[in-house]
Scaffold this motif. Structure first.
Motif, PDB file in Angstrom:
ATOM      1  N   SER A   1      49.436  33.406  41.385  1.00  0.00           N
ATOM      2  CA  SER A   1      50.733  33.101  40.760  1.00  0.00           C
ATOM      3  C   SER A   1      50.579  32.408  39.414  1.00  0.00           C
ATOM      4  CB  SER A   1      51.566  32.191  41.673  1.00  0.00           C
ATOM      5  OG  SER A   1      51.855  32.837  42.887  1.00  0.00           O
ATOM      6  N   LEU A   2      49.441  31.756  39.173  1.00  0.00           N
ATOM      7  CA  LEU A   2      49.255  31.021  37.907  1.00  0.00           C
ATOM      8  C   LEU A   2      49.673  31.895  36.728  1.00  0.00           C
ATOM      9  CD1 LEU A   2      45.731  29.392  38.493  1.00  0.00           C
ATOM     10  CD2 LEU A   2      47.910  28.172  38.303  1.00  0.00           C
ATOM     11  N   PRO A   3      50.545  31.382  35.846  1.00  0.00           N
ATOM     12  CA  PRO A   3      51.011  32.205  34.724  1.00  0.00           C
ATOM     13  C   PRO A   3      49.873  32.526  33.751  1.00  0.00           C
ATOM     14  CG  PRO A   3      52.385  30.236  35.011  1.00  0.00           C
ATOM     15  CD  PRO A   3      51.191  30.060  35.880  1.00  0.00           C
ATOM     16  N   ASN A   4      49.968  33.656  33.101  1.00  0.00           N
ATOM     17  CA  ASN A   4      48.938  34.068  32.125  1.00  0.00           C
ATOM     18  C   ASN A   4      48.915  33.145  30.908  1.00  0.00           C
ATOM     19  OD1 ASN A   4      48.665  36.193  33.872  1.00  0.00           O
ATOM     20  ND2 ASN A   4      49.426  37.757  32.474  1.00  0.00           N
ATOM     21  N   GLU A   5      50.088  32.654  30.531  1.00  0.00           N
ATOM     22  CA  GLU A   5      50.232  31.790  29.350  1.00  0.00           C
ATOM     23  C   GLU A   5      49.539  32.347  28.112  1.00  0.00           C
ATOM     24  OE1 GLU A   5      49.004  27.964  30.811  1.00  0.00           O
ATOM     25  OE2 GLU A   5      50.984  27.531  31.628  1.00  0.00           O
ATOM     26  N   ARG A   6      49.545  33.651  27.978  1.00  0.00           N
ATOM     27  CA  ARG A   6      48.944  34.353  26.836  1.00  0.00           C
ATOM     28  C   ARG A   6      47.490  33.971  26.601  1.00  0.00           C
ATOM     29  NH1 ARG A   6      53.559  35.299  22.322  1.00  0.00           N
ATOM     30  NH2 ARG A   6      55.239  35.757  23.788  1.00  0.00           N
ATOM     31  N   ASP A   7      46.843  33.504  27.648  1.00  0.00           N
ATOM     32  CA  ASP A   7      45.444  33.097  27.539  1.00  0.00           C
ATOM     33  C   ASP A   7      44.587  34.187  28.187  1.00  0.00           C
ATOM     34  OD1 ASP A   7      42.942  31.925  27.677  1.00  0.00           O
ATOM     35  OD2 ASP A   7      43.686  29.972  28.367  1.00  0.00           O
ATOM     36  N   TRP A   8      44.101  35.102  27.350  1.00  0.00           N
ATOM     37  CA  TRP A   8      43.370  36.251  27.875  1.00  0.00           C
ATOM     38  C   TRP A   8      42.024  35.810  28.470  1.00  0.00           C
ATOM     39  CZ3 TRP A   8      38.815  38.832  26.564  1.00  0.00           C
ATOM     40  CH2 TRP A   8      38.657  40.077  27.200  1.00  0.00           C
ATOM     41  N   GLY A   9      41.398  34.805  27.878  1.00  0.00           N
ATOM     42  CA  GLY A   9      40.122  34.307  28.397  1.00  0.00           C
ATOM     43  C   GLY A   9      40.284  33.795  29.824  1.00  0.00           C
ATOM     44  N   PHE A  10      41.364  33.043  30.057  1.00  0.00           N
ATOM     45  CA  PHE A  10      41.654  32.566  31.412  1.00  0.00           C
ATOM     46  C   PHE A  10      41.854  33.751  32.353  1.00  0.00           C
ATOM     47  CE2 PHE A  10      45.207  31.977  34.403  1.00  0.00           C
ATOM     48  CZ  PHE A  10      44.580  31.133  35.317  1.00  0.00           C
ATOM     49  N   CYS A  11      42.595  34.749  31.875  1.00  0.00           N
ATOM     50  CA  CYS A  11      42.926  35.883  32.749  1.00  0.00           C
ATOM     51  C   CYS A  11      41.698  36.715  33.107  1.00  0.00           C
ATOM     52  CB  CYS A  11      43.994  36.757  32.100  1.00  0.00           C
ATOM     53  SG  CYS A  11      45.603  35.943  32.129  1.00  0.00           S
ATOM     54  N   VAL A  12      40.777  36.857  32.152  1.00  0.00           N
ATOM     55  CA  VAL A  12      39.600  37.672  32.446  1.00  0.00           C
ATOM     56  C   VAL A  12      38.686  36.893  33.402  1.00  0.00           C
ATOM     57  CG1 VAL A  12      37.902  37.146  30.624  1.00  0.00           C
ATOM     58  CG2 VAL A  12      38.277  39.506  31.316  1.00  0.00           C
ATOM     59  N   LEU A  13      38.647  35.568  33.260  1.00  0.00           N
ATOM     60  CA  LEU A  13      37.872  34.752  34.195  1.00  0.00           C
ATOM     61  C   LEU A  13      38.498  34.809  35.597  1.00  0.00           C
ATOM     62  CD1 LEU A  13      35.547  32.473  34.496  1.00  0.00           C
ATOM     63  CD2 LEU A  13      37.539  30.985  34.678  1.00  0.00           C
ATOM     64  N   ARG A  14      39.823  34.662  35.647  1.00  0.00           N
ATOM     65  CA  ARG A  14      40.500  34.737  36.942  1.00  0.00           C
ATOM     66  C   ARG A  14      40.227  36.097  37.602  1.00  0.00           C
ATOM     67  NH1 ARG A  14      46.894  33.902  37.657  1.00  0.00           N
ATOM     68  NH2 ARG A  14      46.973  35.330  35.885  1.00  0.00           N
ATOM     69  N   GLN A  15      40.294  37.157  36.810  1.00  0.00           N
ATOM     70  CA  GLN A  15      40.071  38.488  37.357  1.00  0.00           C
ATOM     71  C   GLN A  15      38.673  38.585  37.969  1.00  0.00           C
ATOM     72  OE1 GLN A  15      42.554  40.719  37.496  1.00  0.00           O
ATOM     73  NE2 GLN A  15      41.176  41.924  38.786  1.00  0.00           N
ATOM     74  N   PHE A  16      37.697  38.002  37.286  1.00  0.00           N
ATOM     75  CA  PHE A  16      36.329  38.023  37.821  1.00  0.00           C
ATOM     76  C   PHE A  16      36.253  37.270  39.157  1.00  0.00           C
ATOM     77  CE2 PHE A  16      32.400  35.469  38.183  1.00  0.00           C
ATOM     78  CZ  PHE A  16      31.543  36.483  38.575  1.00  0.00           C
ATOM     79  N   LEU A  17      36.809  36.040  39.192  1.00  0.00           N
ATOM     80  CA  LEU A  17      36.763  35.242  40.427  1.00  0.00           C
ATOM     81  C   LEU A  17      37.501  35.967  41.559  1.00  0.00           C
ATOM     82  CD1 LEU A  17      37.506  31.654  38.987  1.00  0.00           C
ATOM     83  CD2 LEU A  17      35.273  32.638  39.536  1.00  0.00           C
ATOM     84  N   TYR A  18      38.618  36.598  41.203  1.00  0.00           N
ATOM     85  CA  TYR A  18      39.425  37.298  42.197  1.00  0.00           C
ATOM     86  C   TYR A  18      38.695  38.532  42.737  1.00  0.00           C
ATOM     87  CZ  TYR A  18      43.391  39.582  44.414  1.00  0.00           C
ATOM     88  OH  TYR A  18      44.217  40.171  45.337  1.00  0.00           O
ATOM     89  N   ASP A  19      38.124  39.309  41.833  1.00  0.00           N
ATOM     90  CA  ASP A  19      37.465  40.539  42.279  1.00  0.00           C
ATOM     91  C   ASP A  19      36.230  40.246  43.114  1.00  0.00           C
ATOM     92  OD1 ASP A  19      39.283  42.341  41.237  1.00  0.00           O
ATOM     93  OD2 ASP A  19      38.403  42.201  39.249  1.00  0.00           O
ATOM     94  N   MET A  20      35.563  39.126  42.817  1.00  0.00           N
ATOM     95  CA  MET A  20      34.423  38.767  43.663  1.00  0.00           C
ATOM     96  C   MET A  20      34.926  38.377  45.047  1.00  0.00           C
ATOM     97  SD  MET A  20      31.161  38.860  43.485  1.00  0.00           S
ATOM     98  CE  MET A  20      30.208  38.330  42.059  1.00  0.00           C
ATOM     99  N   ALA A  21      36.050  37.654  45.112  1.00  0.00           N
ATOM    100  CA  ALA A  21      36.627  37.292  46.415  1.00  0.00           C
ATOM    101  C   ALA A  21      37.011  38.554  47.196  1.00  0.00           C
ATOM    102  CB  ALA A  21      37.840  36.381  46.229  1.00  0.00           C
ATOM    103  N   GLU A  22      37.599  39.511  46.498  1.00  0.00           N
ATOM    104  CA  GLU A  22      37.974  40.761  47.160  1.00  0.00           C
ATOM    105  C   GLU A  22      36.747  41.511  47.646  1.00  0.00           C
ATOM    106  OE1 GLU A  22      40.911  43.148  44.717  1.00  0.00           O
ATOM    107  OE2 GLU A  22      41.685  42.973  46.750  1.00  0.00           O
ATOM    108  N   THR A  23      35.719  41.543  46.800  1.00  0.00           N
ATOM    109  CA  THR A  23      34.509  42.271  47.167  1.00  0.00           C
ATOM    110  C   THR A  23      33.863  41.652  48.410  1.00  0.00           C
ATOM    111  OG1 THR A  23      34.183  42.926  44.882  1.00  0.00           O
ATOM    112  CG2 THR A  23      32.262  43.054  46.305  1.00  0.00           C
TER     113      THR A  23
END
Lengths: 179, 262
Positions: free
Chosen positions: B97-119
């Motif tokens: 739910s954390l907002p993107n806040e136009r911070d692409w660096g945060f979003c790409v890091l979150r995506q990495f942490l999330y995809d590892m959790a999914e994997t």
């Protein structure tokens, strides 16, 4: 590396159960006419998306194993299958989505791969479907066959494609990803 | 351990536990997918616009598959599950739910942490005693490998890049980590799911996840946050204001006429 010529893929073939030969043949011919809406040169049978055909009561059930779970073309494909098999004389047709066997790009037939390449889409590498980590660099260019190519983007215009650049013929091209 | 070849073989307690699990998985993917879709047209470069849009489409497709399985267990309609619920009925982690806040660096890091959790989770679920879920997990993990490849390469690239990029990524990691741990908040179904062989304990998955992300973050030159308290609550419907705002946006068209045919 196994050469393209020595590997013959027949994973796209599917079992047909409970239909007499004439009726089974009519359904098979109908399925061979259904194409992928996003890559219209290739049929869903060549894509390896048909997992089986069977009968429940009077109904013909087509088991379909989807390429990408989120592919927006799936509903269109389902409707096209129902339409084609109904036209072949079956009054009741249903498409059932299955994940066993899971679709992987290894299910694409040899003829399907040839058509993808002719369409300008580099076919997926073999035996690197599903969970294998793949090397997307040096994907052979579908236009000039050079492997002097670079990966530009893992993601492309549809879920199943990546974008590459050929340093030999200086063209961008798309690749059907190994999944 | 006995296996459940079909969903109807579950007893009532196991069935409720399976619905709890599937709701968490579906809601995480749906909301993560929506956050990704917020980059469509706005990402810093065209390739990333396409990447985040593609990942959005994948995650929403996965949510749909989980909701379809819930439908087979409970009769609930997948579209209603996605669009017809208020925030407190969602079981997603606050991490997505954390907002993107136009911070692409945060979003790409979150995506990495999330995809590892999914994997990690999907790898475990491939051995689930619930056979239809094991089959679905095997299918979805094949797609996730490209997400992980994308996230990992960006984390390594940015972490080892300029001071500015490194500092932004480090700040993003401190912000994201406590919420990421909340992906493994145990629910009342935790023990039932593990005993029935449907899904391992959340604490086991969390340990596996940490041992998978830490080496990559280390290679990116990032400091791993220590003694972090997980941000829990999402799994029991205690949802942040950010989810409420997201849903108001996501559900606006659906709510005009919930009975409309698409």
């Amino acid at each position: 590396m196994v050469s393209e010529k020595t590997t013959q893929s027949d994973l796209h073939r599917y079992p047909v159960m409970g239909l007499l030969p004439e009726r089974a043949a009519a359904v098979a011919i109908a399925l061979d006419t259904v194409t992928d809406p996003e890559i219209p040169v290739i049929t869903i049978v060549e894509m390896g998306m048909i997992a089986g055909v069977r009968v429940e009561g009077d109904a013909v059930i087509v088991d379909m194993t989807p390429t990408f779970a989120g592919c927006p073309a799936l509903d269109v494909i389902k409707a096209d299958i129902v339409g084609a098999v109904e036209n072949a004389g079956e009054p009741t047709v249903a498409v059932n989505v299955v994940y066993d066997p899971p679709w992987t790009s290894d299910r694409i037939s040899d003829e399907g791969r040839r058509k993808l390449k002719a369409f300008g889409l580099a076919p997926p590498g073999r035996r690197c479907g599903n969970h294998e980590v793949v090397d997307l660099e040096q994907t052979p260019c579908p236009l000039c066959d050079s492997t002097e190519t670079d990966l530009e983007s893992i993601f492309g215009p549809t879920l199943c494609r990546s974008i590459h650049y050929c340093r030999n013929c200086l063209q961008s091209f798309e690749h059907f990803k190994a999944v | 351990m006995p296996t459940f070849e079909t969903l109807i073989e579950l007893n009532e307690i196991e069935r409720d536990a399976a619905i709890d699990l599937l709701t968490r998985l579906g809601d995480d993917d749906l909301i993560m997918g929506h956050r990704n879709s917020e980059w469509t047209g706005l990402a810093p470069i065209l390739e990333e616009d396409i990447a985040f849009s593609s990942m959005a489409q994948d995650e929403m497709g996965h949510a749909q598959a989980y909701y379809q399985m819930i439908h087979e267990l409970s009769g609930d309609d997948p579209d209603t599950l996605a669009f017809g619920r208020g925030p407190r009925a969602y079981r997603c982690s606050s991490f997505v739910s954390l907002p993107n806040e136009r911070d692409w660096g945060f979003c790409v890091l979150r995506q990495f942490l999330y995809d590892m959790a999914e994997t990690v989770r999907l790898t475990a679920l491939e051995h689930s005693s619930l056979v239809p879920l094991a089959q679905l997990a095997r299918k979805l993990r094949g797609e996730e490998k490209y997400h992980l490849m994308h996230g990992r390469s960006w984390v390594l690239r940015l972490g080892n890049s300029t001071d500015d990029a490194h500092q932004r990524l480090q700040a993003a990691l401190y912000k994201a980590y406590p919420h990421a741990l909340g992906l493994f908040e145990p629910t009342s179904a935790d023990v039932t799911l593990a005993q029935a062989g449907i899904c391992p304990r959340e604490e086991d998955l969390m340990r596996q996840w940490e041992s998978a992300v830490v080496p990559v973050l280390g290679d990116a030159g990032l400091e791993i946050p220590e003694d972090v308290q997980p941000v829990n609550g999402g799994r029991v419907g205690r949802q942040p204001e950010a989810l409420k705002e997201l849903l108001e946006n996501m559900q606006v068209v659906y709510n005009i006429d919930p009975s409309a045919k698409w």
